[in-house]
Structures are given as structure tokens and as C-alpha cells.
Design an enzyme around this catalytic site. Structure first.
Site, PDB file in Angstrom:
ATOM      1  N   GLU A  78       0.976  -1.296  -0.217  1.00 37.43           N
ATOM      2  CA  GLU A  78       0.042   0.012  -0.095  1.00 37.43           C
ATOM      3  C   GLU A  78       0.808   1.228  -0.012  1.00 37.43           C
ATOM      4  O   GLU A  78       1.756   1.520   1.143  1.00 37.43           O
ATOM      5  CB  GLU A  78      -1.026  -0.023   1.230  1.00 37.43           C
ATOM      6  CG  GLU A  78      -1.657   1.148   1.066  1.00 37.43           C
ATOM      7  CD  GLU A  78      -2.744   1.106   2.456  1.00 37.43           C
ATOM      8  OE1 GLU A  78      -3.712   1.961   2.405  1.00 37.43           O
ATOM      9  OE2 GLU A  78      -2.468   0.530   3.298  1.00 37.43           O
ATOM     10  N   ASP A  99      -5.103  10.157   8.779  1.00 30.85           N
ATOM     11  CA  ASP A  99      -3.692   9.758   9.317  1.00 30.85           C
ATOM     12  C   ASP A  99      -3.543  10.390  10.728  1.00 30.85           C
ATOM     13  O   ASP A  99      -3.933  11.597  10.792  1.00 30.85           O
ATOM     14  CB  ASP A  99      -2.647  10.191   8.212  1.00 30.85           C
ATOM     15  CG  ASP A  99      -2.587   9.327   7.136  1.00 30.85           C
ATOM     16  OD1 ASP A  99      -2.826   8.027   7.458  1.00 30.85           O
ATOM     17  OD2 ASP A  99      -2.132   9.665   6.011  1.00 30.85           O
TER      18      ASP A  99
END
Length: 253
Positions: free
Chosen positions: A46, A57
Site C-alpha cells: 500500500e 492519518d
């Protein structure tokens, strides 16, 4: 359709290992050498495309995104690097990116992804209703659109996602953003146990993983594991990550 579902179906190990790296961090040269050296340990890579506001995030990956962007890393030079290096010929690559980066001239970009050899896309800010409309277009370009489910997803939406998902399910097992946790959240384990009874599509645990102990604990529950922030933290600290990477990989066997 890409071949990711077949990869899960035909695996000869307990869990598929899906490490996450941000493109161009620490730099393209390091990433290229590391990925080729470890190509036989990486089931799916990924690769995050740097973005100015990576809402999914936590602080570690936000910092890495910022540093990569300061260096000028973007979608175009990421694709050029993947093509020139030949990484996608050796490793199955999925891109994590935000829809802003591809919504203009979308079909042109999907064609480019196919040419580069990308297998799928993870798009955190793509609403489910929009994803449902786009899946046929992605399929035309042999790209899997990978959908999220989480403990906060409403039951009717979970059923919808399980019904339309063209690939594995990216299970957000904790509330909040990415980041290494000390232990597996009971709520996440219970949630995935319930989902597992409702689908035969592969489930991949994302968010919060950082140890071989945690990975071992997930055997029999999920089909794959994503490790990102824990790797990123060590890269930010300029640590040699090879031994740690090997430890994570061995835990998936």
C-alpha cells in the site's frame, strides 16, 4: 477486475502482509532498494500519495506526508517512479490517495494507473454513494476500489458495503486516526468477528498494528494485516527497519 481476491484465496500463509509506505519517503532511492530487496515478503504494497490534509492519518504519517511533499513528491512523479523502476512487475501495488488528486480527468488517470500496473485504489474521502457509482468504471480499467468498514459504520451501510465491495475490505479496527497502539482494541476484534460471519470477502486489519504479537493474535480472524505508522515511526527516527520488517513478515506465516 484486478487479481487481489485471488491472491487472498490462493494464499499459502496465515495472513497476507500489506506494509504501507508513503511515496518518496525517505526518498525514492531508499524505497526502491528496500522494496526490491523484500519483494518476496510483501504480499501487497500500500503506497500513499502525499497529500496536504491526510484526514485519516495520525501525527506520524501526517509528518511523513509533509516531508514528502516538501521534497516535491506527487502523484505524477510517483507513477513515473513506479513505471521506471518496474516495481509493479514484482509487487502488487495499491495506492492510497485522496479523491481531489484524481477527480479531474478521472478516466484519463485510471487509464494511467492501469498502464503503470496499479492493482487498486484506497480513497479515504470517497463517499460510499460515489464509490458505488465508480466501481464499474474502475472495473473497466482492471482496478479494485477498496472500501472501508469500521465499528462506527451504521449497520445498513455495512450491509451495503459488503454487497458492493469488489475487493477485500479495509477494516478500520479502532476509532480515530492511524497510529501504533499497544494492544488490540476489544471493540475492533468484536466488530470484525461479527462482520466475518456476514461475508466471505477477505478482511484486512488496518490501523494500530505494530508488533508480531498483535499480528499473531489476528490469525483466524482476518485475512491480512496492514502496518504503516509503526514502520513510518522508525523511518522518521532514521532507524534501520530491516530486522523489524522481517519480524512482522514472519508473524504472518
Amino acid at each position: 477486475m484486478a487479481n487481489l481476491l485471488e491472491k487472498f484465496k490462493n494464499r499459502d500463509k496465515s495472513l497476507l502482509f500489506v506494509p504501507f509506505f508513503v511515496s518518496g519517503f525517505p526518498d525514492f532511492d531508499f524505497l526502491e532498494k528496500f522494496l526490491f530487496k523484500n519483494k518476496d515478503k510483501i504480499d501487497i504494497l500500500e503506497l500513499g500519495v502525499p497529500f496536504s490534509d491526510p484526514v485519516a492519518d495520525g501525527p506520524i504519517l501526517q509528518e511523513i506526508n509533509y516531508r514528502a511533499m516538501v521534497k516535491g513528491v506527487n502523484l505524477n512523479n510517483t507513477l513515473d517512479w513506479l513505471l521506471d523502476s518496474g516495481i509493479t512487475k514484482k509487487i502488487d501495488v495499491i495506492l492510497l490517495l485522496y479523491f481531489n488528486l484524481i477527480q479531474n480527468k478521472l478516466e484519463e488517470k485510471l487509464k494511467r494507473f492501469k498502464e503503470v500496473g496499479i492493482k487498486g485504489l484506497v480513497i479515504p474521502d470517497l463517499p460510499l454513494e460515489e464509490a458505488e457509482k465508480l466501481i464499474p468504471l474502475f472495473n473497466e480499467h482492471n482496478l479494485d476500489l477498496i472500501l472501508f468498514i469500521s465499528p462506527t459504520t451504521r449497520e445498513e451501510r455495512i450491509r451495503k458495503i459488503l454487497d458492493i465491495a469488489p475487493s477485500f475490505l479495509y477494516c478500520i479496527s479502532v476509532k480515530g486516526v492511524t497510529g501504533e497502539r499497544d494492544r488490540l482494541p476489544e471493540e475492533g476484534v468484536a466488530f470484525i468477528s461479527r462482520v466475518k460471519k456476514e461475508t466471505n470477502k477477505p478482511l484486512v486489519w488496518g490501523f494500530g498494528l505494530g508488533s508480531s504479537y498483535q499480528i499473531n493474535s489476528l490469525k483466524g480472524l482476518v485475512d491480512g494485516v496492514i502496518v504503516g505508522s509503526a514502520i513510518g515511526k522508525r523511518l522518521l527516527n532514521n532507524e534501520d527497519i530491516q530486522d523489524y520488517f522481517d519480524e512482522l513478515y514472519k508473524a504472518t506465516l
